[in-house]
Design an enzyme around this catalytic site. Sequence first.
Site, PDB file in Angstrom:
ATOM      1  CG  LEU A 170      -1.837  -1.217   1.394  1.00  0.00           C
ATOM      2  CD1 LEU A 170      -2.688  -1.078   2.655  1.00  0.00           C
ATOM      3  CD2 LEU A 170      -2.728  -1.418   0.171  1.00  0.00           C
ATOM      4  CG  HIS A 216      -3.132   1.159  -2.299  1.00  0.00           C
ATOM      5  ND1 HIS A 216      -1.765   1.055  -2.473  1.00  0.00           N
ATOM      6  CD2 HIS A 216      -3.692   0.356  -3.227  1.00  0.00           C
ATOM      7  CE1 HIS A 216      -1.521   0.226  -3.471  1.00  0.00           C
ATOM      8  NE2 HIS A 216      -2.664  -0.205  -3.956  1.00  0.00           N
ATOM      9  CD  GLN A 237      -5.085  -8.975 -10.343  1.00  0.00           C
ATOM     10  OE1 GLN A 237      -6.091  -9.311  -9.735  1.00  0.00           O
ATOM     11  NE2 GLN A 237      -4.641  -7.729 -10.351  1.00  0.00           N
TER      12      GLN A 237
END
Length: 280
Positions: A33, A37, A61
């Site tokens: 993060l 974020h 992904q």
Amino acid sequence: MKKFTTKTELQQYLVQVRAAGKTIGLVPTLGALHQGHLSLIERARQQSDVVVCSIFVNPTQFNDPADLEKYPRPIESDTAKLEQANCDILFNPDVTEMYAGNEQWHLNIGELENLLEGGSRPGHYQGVTQVVYKLFTIVEPDIAFFGQKDYQQFLVISRMVQLLSMPVKLVMCPIQRDADGLAMSSRNIHLSASDRQHALILSKTLAWVKQNFDAGKITQLKAQAAATVANEDDVELAYFEIADGDNLHPANETTKNVVALVAAKVGNTRLIDNMIISGN
């Protein structure tokens, strides 16, 4: 902040949250993060009663196993950042909690799957829709918050929500940039000092396009922008597009929502960035 690693425990807790008449905001992340974020968490706090942040490095992904392997996973510092940002709930499941054996998934999201990022990363958006569908089903948020930096991802998820009639409102939050203009990204930690300087050509070129935008000269602007990025040392351009912000088709004189998008490899790190030029 409450921490959950299993779907069942999280769902049991959220039943109580809903029973109390509270709205739920979800911020799905891959972790590592940064301030980008945390700006999503802040927006979620403004627009919902209870904020859930998920941290899950979703294997489906990533189309490059090496990229998945080296993706940063600093869970202790991520947890501390979320606590400081007054996030209410962290959902940090293992892969086995999210995927049971050899699951199959295919959602027909149309041409968005193969344009721009989709062309560079085959299968990427199937993996994104697969995991976001799971998260939406587990959390059942009223609102979900995503960053503008992954502009195409937002369009893909919007399409999924529409196709599957999911009762969730999606909010796209502005890109957060470092003082020098570089878009914040978890991948920036892989940039050397020299890479970082070269990477600034992405945001500089987007800003130049925005400043000099003329709907009658899109072809020339795009060609000049692409050449500027491609000519920067240690930068390998994947694409530079001036597109319709609703469908990512190339923009023309009549396009209302215009967005410029770029992807490039800087040193060994692939970066994306974009800037909304008009509309939206």
